[in-house]
Design an enzyme around this catalytic site. Structure first.
Site, PDB file in Angstrom:
ATOM      1  N   THR A 229      -0.097   1.131   6.667  1.00 22.50           N
ATOM      2  CA  THR A 229       0.020  -0.042   5.804  1.00 22.50           C
ATOM      3  C   THR A 229       0.157  -1.266   6.694  1.00 22.50           C
ATOM      4  O   THR A 229       0.832  -1.216   7.723  1.00 22.50           O
ATOM      5  CB  THR A 229       1.242   0.045   4.872  1.00 22.50           C
ATOM      6  OG1 THR A 229       1.434  -1.245   4.258  1.00 22.50           O
ATOM      7  CG2 THR A 229       2.513   0.416   5.600  1.00 22.50           C
ATOM      8  N   GLY A 230      -0.500  -2.348   6.303  1.00 20.34           N
ATOM      9  CA  GLY A 230      -0.392  -3.557   7.112  1.00 20.34           C
ATOM     10  C   GLY A 230      -1.645  -4.397   6.983  1.00 20.34           C
ATOM     11  O   GLY A 230      -2.442  -4.187   6.065  1.00 20.34           O
TER      12      GLY A 230
ATOM     13  N   GLY B 121     -10.406  -3.194   3.083  1.00 14.68           N
ATOM     14  CA  GLY B 121      -9.378  -3.077   4.119  1.00 14.68           C
ATOM     15  C   GLY B 121      -9.465  -1.780   4.893  1.00 14.68           C
ATOM     16  O   GLY B 121     -10.493  -1.094   4.883  1.00 14.68           O
ATOM     17  N   ASP B 122      -8.363  -1.435   5.549  1.00 16.94           N
ATOM     18  CA  ASP B 122      -8.333  -0.230   6.393  1.00 16.94           C
ATOM     19  C   ASP B 122      -8.089   1.048   5.588  1.00 16.94           C
ATOM     20  O   ASP B 122      -8.424   2.140   6.039  1.00 16.94           O
ATOM     21  CB  ASP B 122      -7.226  -0.359   7.444  1.00 16.94           C
ATOM     22  CG  ASP B 122      -5.858  -0.548   6.800  1.00 16.94           C
ATOM     23  OD1 ASP B 122      -5.741  -1.359   5.853  1.00 16.94           O
ATOM     24  OD2 ASP B 122      -4.899   0.123   7.224  1.00 16.94           O
TER      25      ASP B 122
ATOM     26  N   GLY C 231      -4.979  -5.065   7.293  1.00 18.26           N
ATOM     27  CA  GLY C 231      -6.035  -4.083   7.499  1.00 18.26           C
ATOM     28  C   GLY C 231      -7.044  -4.404   8.577  1.00 18.26           C
ATOM     29  O   GLY C 231      -7.539  -3.504   9.257  1.00 18.26           O
TER      30      GLY C 231
ATOM     31  N   ARG D 105     -14.169  -7.980   0.215  1.00 16.34           N
ATOM     32  CA  ARG D 105     -13.441  -7.503   1.406  1.00 16.34           C
ATOM     33  C   ARG D 105     -12.898  -6.079   1.211  1.00 16.34           C
ATOM     34  O   ARG D 105     -12.316  -5.749   0.197  1.00 16.34           O
ATOM     35  CB  ARG D 105     -12.283  -8.471   1.682  1.00 16.34           C
ATOM     36  CG  ARG D 105     -11.408  -8.104   2.891  1.00 16.34           C
ATOM     37  CD  ARG D 105     -10.168  -7.344   2.488  1.00 16.34           C
ATOM     38  NE  ARG D 105      -9.247  -7.166   3.618  1.00 16.34           N
ATOM     39  CZ  ARG D 105      -8.199  -6.362   3.588  1.00 16.34           C
ATOM     40  NH1 ARG D 105      -7.924  -5.661   2.518  1.00 16.34           N
ATOM     41  NH2 ARG D 105      -7.421  -6.253   4.632  1.00 16.34           N
TER      42      ARG D 105
ATOM     43  N   THR E 166       0.829  -1.213   0.000  1.00 15.13           N
ATOM     44  CA  THR E 166       0.000   0.000   0.000  1.00 15.13           C
ATOM     45  C   THR E 166       0.856   1.253   0.000  1.00 15.13           C
ATOM     46  O   THR E 166       1.961   1.245   0.541  1.00 15.13           O
ATOM     47  CB  THR E 166      -0.870  -0.032   1.272  1.00 15.13           C
ATOM     48  OG1 THR E 166      -1.835  -1.054   1.120  1.00 15.13           O
ATOM     49  CG2 THR E 166      -1.568   1.282   1.539  1.00 15.13           C
TER      50      THR E 166
END
Ligand code: ASP
Length: 331
Positions: A246-247, A225-226, A249, A223, A195
């Site tokens: 980033t990671g 994400g964050d 989510g 889905r 990301t």
């Protein structure tokens, strides 16, 4: 007498923004965190990433110094990254379980707390530009999939064929993800989150944050994400800080990571670095959530904190200190 003259001159000039050139500006960006290790990366690939990070941070800093608005700078630098296959955003987005690409992005301006986000778009070359349009040209904060694409079409925002997002490298990642999953192994081992995100303090004193992503390899069932969730992957508030994450989510959503860092500064009086470390290195590590953040504070301080072996990152702080890094052992 002289002091009085100088200080009244100062006050006269302030309303005209004559002193804006002296206001500190700062920028930090990331291109994803994850299992990024020195002995597993070729010298050529490393050089390619470093050159990209260096060019992007220099471009962003120059624009801020020239007085460009934070929103324009965040969008411009994220678009550079969306157009590169090096990162999991725009062109280089990862594949869903069904072999598609569903992109998420968001942007937030810390002055009025304005925000815009898009989720699960499949034909938008620059999701960050569409997120900005949602913020500025719609009464809403987040638009998803077909509706977001219809909104883009109505505004004349360029679309691309879904085939634009196809890349061999990401296809191979999906294949190995599926093999591991079908063999009952953890498919997220060795995960690289690619990301991209940019946070800035501009010369008007505004904090702005933006994040753009293809999400996670092998994601299913629409889905999200964050990255497009305001408060999780992106947050900006002029009273505290601007954060892009980033990671993994799901953890960043549950722990409202970006907002939590700003809230710790604003409500608990923590410094930006203390707040970022408490959330990323303590709270998320205990929970098992991999990833990191870049953040800038209202005085131009920068934090780049991650609990993974590496994170593509670059920054210039309000005092002009430049940092570029990939691996965990770099400052
Ligand atoms: N945070 C993103 C997501 O969960 C993934 C990434 O950082 O690469 O969708």
């Amino acid at each position: 007498m002289i002091v009085r003259f100088v200080s009244s001159l100062f006050l006269c000039l302030l309303p005209f923004g004559v002193l804006a050139a002296d206001a500190p500006v700062a920028i930090a960006l990331h291109g994803g965190a994850g299992t990024i290790e020195r002995d597993r990366m070729s010298a050529e690939i490393e050089a390619e990433y470093r050159t990209f990070l260096e060019d992007s941070i220099s471009d962003g800093y120059r624009r801020l110094q020239a007085g460009e608005e934070g929103l324009d700078v965040v969008v411009a630098i994220i678009q550079r990254m969306e157009d590169s296959p090096l990162f999991n955003a725009g062109k280089g987005s990862v594949y869903t379980w069904d072999g598609q690409h569903e992109l998420d992005a968001s942007i937030m301006h810390g002055e009025q707390m304005d925000a815009g986000a898009v989720a699960g778009v499949t034909t938008i070359r620059s999701p960050i530009a569409l997120a900005r349009a949602v913020m500025e040209q719609s009464p809403h904060v987040m638009l998803a999939s077909r509706g977001a694409e219809q909104f883009a079409r109505e505004l004349g925002i360029p679309e691309v064929s879904p085939a634009y997002f196809e890349t061999e490298r990401r296809k191979r990642t999906l294949e190995s993800y599926k093999r591991r999953k079908q063999a009952g192994l953890d498919p997220n081992v060795d995960h690289k989150f690619g990301t991209v995100g940019v946070v800035v303090l501009d010369s008007q004193g505004n904090l702005v944050a933006g994040t753009s992503t293809g999400g996670m390899t092998g994601k299913r069932w629409g889905r999200i994400g964050d990255a497009p969730v305001i408060g999780a992957g992106t947050y900006a508030d002029n009273r505290s800080c601007a954060v892009s994450a980033t990671g993994h989510g799901e953890y960043f959503i549950r722990h409202t990571v970006a907002r939590d860092i700003c809230a710790r500064m604003q409500l608990a009086g923590q410094s930006l670095q203390e707040a970022a470390e408490a959330v990323i290195m303590d709270e998320l590590v205990v929970a098992g959530g991999d990833g990191g953040i870049v953040a800038v504070g209202a005085s131009g301080e920068v934090s780049m904190v991650f609990n993974t072996p590496g994170m593509y990152r670059a920054s210039v702080s309000g005092s002009g200190e430049k940092r570029i890094g990939i691996f965990g052992d770099e400052p």
